[in-house]
Scaffold this active site. Structure first.
Site, PDB file in Angstrom:
ATOM      1  N   CYS A  69      -5.214  -4.036 -10.610  1.00 15.47           N
ATOM      2  CA  CYS A  69      -4.702  -4.455 -11.847  1.00 15.47           C
ATOM      3  C   CYS A  69      -3.970  -5.640 -11.568  1.00 15.47           C
ATOM      4  O   CYS A  69      -4.100  -6.419 -10.715  1.00 15.47           O
ATOM      5  CB  CYS A  69      -3.817  -3.317 -12.443  1.00 15.47           C
ATOM      6  SG  CYS A  69      -2.568  -2.797 -11.414  1.00 15.47           S
ATOM      7  N   HIS A 102       0.254   5.281   9.827  1.00 15.64           N
ATOM      8  CA  HIS A 102       1.091   6.235   9.413  1.00 15.64           C
ATOM      9  C   HIS A 102       0.919   7.197   8.327  1.00 15.64           C
ATOM     10  O   HIS A 102       1.292   8.307   8.555  1.00 15.64           O
ATOM     11  CB  HIS A 102       2.521   5.463   9.479  1.00 15.64           C
ATOM     12  CG  HIS A 102       3.085   4.941  10.762  1.00 15.64           C
ATOM     13  ND1 HIS A 102       4.204   4.372  10.969  1.00 15.64           N
ATOM     14  CD2 HIS A 102       2.384   4.698  11.904  1.00 15.64           C
ATOM     15  CE1 HIS A 102       4.254   3.861  12.157  1.00 15.64           C
ATOM     16  NE2 HIS A 102       3.003   4.153  12.891  1.00 15.64           N
TER      17      HIS A 102
END
Length: 147
Positions: A69, A102
């Site tokens: 966007c 992670h």
């Protein structure tokens, strides 16, 4: 080839040009793309696109998604409302790398007004090619999923 071998992409009108640029780039790199839309610069409601892409990733129809966007933020907020989604807004390659290493992020959100085409390509390359570093991070990702 099954749909889960594809990347699902979606954008609103403010991210349309970058989506088209990245789609062409990723196709040239051998990725298979499912384009959830939109297919023009006509104004639309980004929550509808984010919901559709996120649900398909959460249901494991697709392994990864890319949402675009104006800033990436709106798409990320919407996608993260869907259980099982770990959408991340990245404007740099380091965040892209660590969001996969992670956090095992499964949707990348980009802002067309924030990142240029070449940087977006670099971010996508790193995000798509970085594997989750399970070990100690699995427990943390599981904690995220339980929130």
């Amino acid at each position: 080839m099954q749909e889960k071998d594809f990347i699902i992409m979606g954008s609103d009108h403010a991210g349309f040009e970058l989506k088209e640029n990245l789609k062409e780039y990723l196709l040239s790199k051998g990725f298979k793309i499912f384009d959830e839309g939109i297919n023009s610069k006509e104004p639309c409601d980004y929550p509808l696109i984010a919901k559709s892409v996120a649900k398909k990733v959460a249901e494991k129809i697709y392994n990864k998604g890319i949402l675009i966007c104006g800033s990436g933020v709106g798409m990320s907020i919407c996608a993260n409302k869907i259980k099982g989604i770990r959408a991340v807004v990245c404007s740099d390659t380091t965040s892209a790398r660590f969001s996969r290493l992670h956090n095992n992020s499964n949707i990348l959100c980009l802002g067309q007004r924030i990142v240029g085409g070449y940087l977006a390509q670099d971010i996508c390359d790193i995000w798509l090619n970085t594997e989750f570093e399970a070990q100690r991070h699995t427990a943390r990702v599981n904690m995220i999923e339980e929130l």
